[in-house]
Scaffold this motif. Structure first.
Motif, PDB file in Angstrom:
ATOM      1  N   UNK A 182       0.805  -1.213   0.000  1.00  0.00           N
ATOM      2  CA  UNK A 182       0.000   0.000   0.000  1.00  0.00           C
ATOM      3  C   UNK A 182       0.842   1.269   0.000  1.00  0.00           C
ATOM      4  N   UNK A 183       2.013   1.231   0.652  1.00  0.00           N
ATOM      5  CA  UNK A 183       2.724   2.475   0.953  1.00  0.00           C
ATOM      6  C   UNK A 183       4.097   2.637   0.299  1.00  0.00           C
ATOM      7  N   UNK A 208      12.628  -0.499   4.743  1.00  0.00           N
ATOM      8  CA  UNK A 208      11.446  -0.813   5.551  1.00  0.00           C
ATOM      9  C   UNK A 208      11.068   0.356   6.447  1.00  0.00           C
ATOM     10  N   UNK A 209      12.062   0.973   7.091  1.00  0.00           N
ATOM     11  CA  UNK A 209      11.772   2.115   7.965  1.00  0.00           C
ATOM     12  C   UNK A 209      11.188   3.280   7.167  1.00  0.00           C
ATOM     13  N   UNK A 210      11.708   3.503   5.966  1.00  0.00           N
ATOM     14  CA  UNK A 210      11.145   4.549   5.123  1.00  0.00           C
ATOM     15  C   UNK A 210       9.690   4.254   4.802  1.00  0.00           C
ATOM     16  N   UNK A 211       9.405   3.017   4.403  1.00  0.00           N
ATOM     17  CA  UNK A 211       8.070   2.639   3.952  1.00  0.00           C
ATOM     18  C   UNK A 211       7.063   2.619   5.090  1.00  0.00           C
ATOM     19  N   UNK A 212       7.484   2.169   6.265  1.00  0.00           N
ATOM     20  CA  UNK A 212       6.540   1.996   7.366  1.00  0.00           C
ATOM     21  C   UNK A 212       6.462   3.188   8.305  1.00  0.00           C
ATOM     22  N   UNK A 213       7.551   3.991   8.366  1.00  0.00           N
ATOM     23  CA  UNK A 213       7.590   5.074   9.343  1.00  0.00           C
ATOM     24  C   UNK A 213       8.039   6.413   8.765  1.00  0.00           C
ATOM     25  N   UNK A 214       8.495   6.423   7.518  1.00  0.00           N
ATOM     26  CA  UNK A 214       9.122   7.621   6.994  1.00  0.00           C
ATOM     27  C   UNK A 214      10.429   7.893   7.706  1.00  0.00           C
ATOM     28  N   UNK A 215      11.135   6.826   8.096  1.00  0.00           N
ATOM     29  CA  UNK A 215      12.318   6.937   8.949  1.00  0.00           C
ATOM     30  C   UNK A 215      13.544   6.387   8.229  1.00  0.00           C
ATOM     31  N   UNK A 216      14.663   6.276   8.968  1.00  0.00           N
ATOM     32  CA  UNK A 216      15.920   5.878   8.340  1.00  0.00           C
ATOM     33  C   UNK A 216      16.827   5.194   9.353  1.00  0.00           C
TER      34      UNK A 216
END
Length: 349
Positions: free
Chosen positions: A125-126, A304-312
């Motif tokens: 989805x994201x 994964x962090x980018x896709x699920x949290x917008x993180x790094x």
């Protein structure tokens, strides 16, 4: 498990580029789906409970499947090293017995379920949204909040992967004789705090996390340490963490936030610690992968962090500078676990 090409296949696929090496990714994706299904319908547990190899017909009766269809599934799982075939039927391999049985202390089955039922559907989805805009339309934790069952699956998955590290991690954390109070911030499943209390009889712990995570583990604290474990629900960025702690754990938290938020969080933790208290951070660290698997793992979790949290994934140097800004000193890094990329960072107030 991905197909392991032999020498000739590696030569043709990789060095000479005479065959489509990307097909191995297709095989890997099919393997993941097949293992997830085998876990879901109980193939591995049925074989584990048998005293002898099981034929496709017998195994199909035990897991309520069609013999021909189950035979195709098991034959494919055998090519990936999950099962072995004999003249009398199918048996488990040592790899499956170690990593995918419920009775194993290193059971990764819930981690497969977590990815199959939650993370990869969220990716579907994201992923494109995150790539095009730099963040998903909502975080995966916000999505978990929409259905309490998602938090239960997630915490079981987090606990499974933590089981691979818990011994190394708890051995690496400095616990002094005078330490009495620990707070596990964002602690979720609580495995690390529980094990530290088990190893140190004078230690008590508070597990602090969002309500969904706390609700998922509230009844799972072992009775052997239950009197020394408490849970507390809230937002660690804004809600009261308590005070007077000797040790604070921040495990797999900093990657979810930007620099300013992490500095503010470190400052909040400092306020919750007693003088001389220690903060222990566990995470993956940019640039720390030293092997192909390690480097791939780090890039995988980064995406994964980018896709699920917008993180790094952050570097050790970045986190050390944030700790120093927040008033911590004597920052030390300790590698833990069987693969590169994961390390503890311990700092003193």
């Amino acid at each position: 498990m991905p197909v392991r090409p032999n020498f000739l296949e590696r030569l043709v696929l990789y060095r000479l580029n005479r065959g489509p090496a990307p097909i191995l990714d297709l095989f890997g994706a099919a393997s993941f789906e097949s293992v997830s299904l085998a876990l879901d319908i109980g193939v591995f547990e049925a074989l584990a409970s048998a005293d002898e190899p099981l034929s496709a017909d017998t195994l199909a009766q035990r897991v309520d499947a069609h013999p021909a269809g189950l035979s195709d599934l098991c034959d494919f799982l055998a090519t990936g090293g999950y099962l072995s075939t004999t003249a009398d039927g199918y048996v488990l391999t040592a790899m499956t017995e170690t990593w995918l049985l419920e009775e194993s202390e290193t059971n990764m089955g819930p981690w497969f379920t977590f990815w199959n039922e939650l993370v990869f559907p969220f990716w579907d989805r994201e992923l494109e949204t995150a790539i095009r805009t730099g963040e998903p339309s909502q975080t995966i934790y916000e999505w978990f909040d929409e259905d309490p069952r998602r938090w239960t699956i997630a915490q079981e998955g987090f606990r499974a992967t933590a089981s691979l590290l818990v011994d190394d991690v708890t051995e690496a954390i400095s616990v002094s004789n005078g330490d009495e109070r620990l707070v596990d911030i964002g602690g979720g499943h609580g495995l690390y705090a529980i094990e530290l209390c088990r190893r140190h009889p004078t230690l008590s712990a508070t597990i602090f996390d969002v309500p969904g995570a706390i609700d998922a583990i509230r009844d799972d604290v072992p009775t052997t340490v239950g009197s020394r474990i408490s849970v507390r629900a809230g937002d660690y960025r804004t809600d009261d963490l308590g005070d007077g702690y000797d040790i604070a754990l921040l495990f797999n938290v900093v990657h979810a936030h930007d620099a300013a938020t992490n500095i503010a969080l470190f400052e909040r933790v400092a306020s919750a610690l007693a003088p001389g208290g220690r903060l222990v951070v566990l995470d993956q660290w940019e640039g720390s992968g030293r092997t192909p698997v390690g480097r791939t793992g780090l890039e995988f979790v980064g995406l994964t962090y980018l896709t699920t949290l917008g993180a790094t994934v952050y570097s050790h140097e970045e986190v050390e500078s944030w700790l120093q800004t927040a008033g911590f000193s004597d920052v030390q890094r300790k590698r833990v676990g069987p693969l590169s990329g994961v390390a503890l960072v311990e700092a003193t107030l």
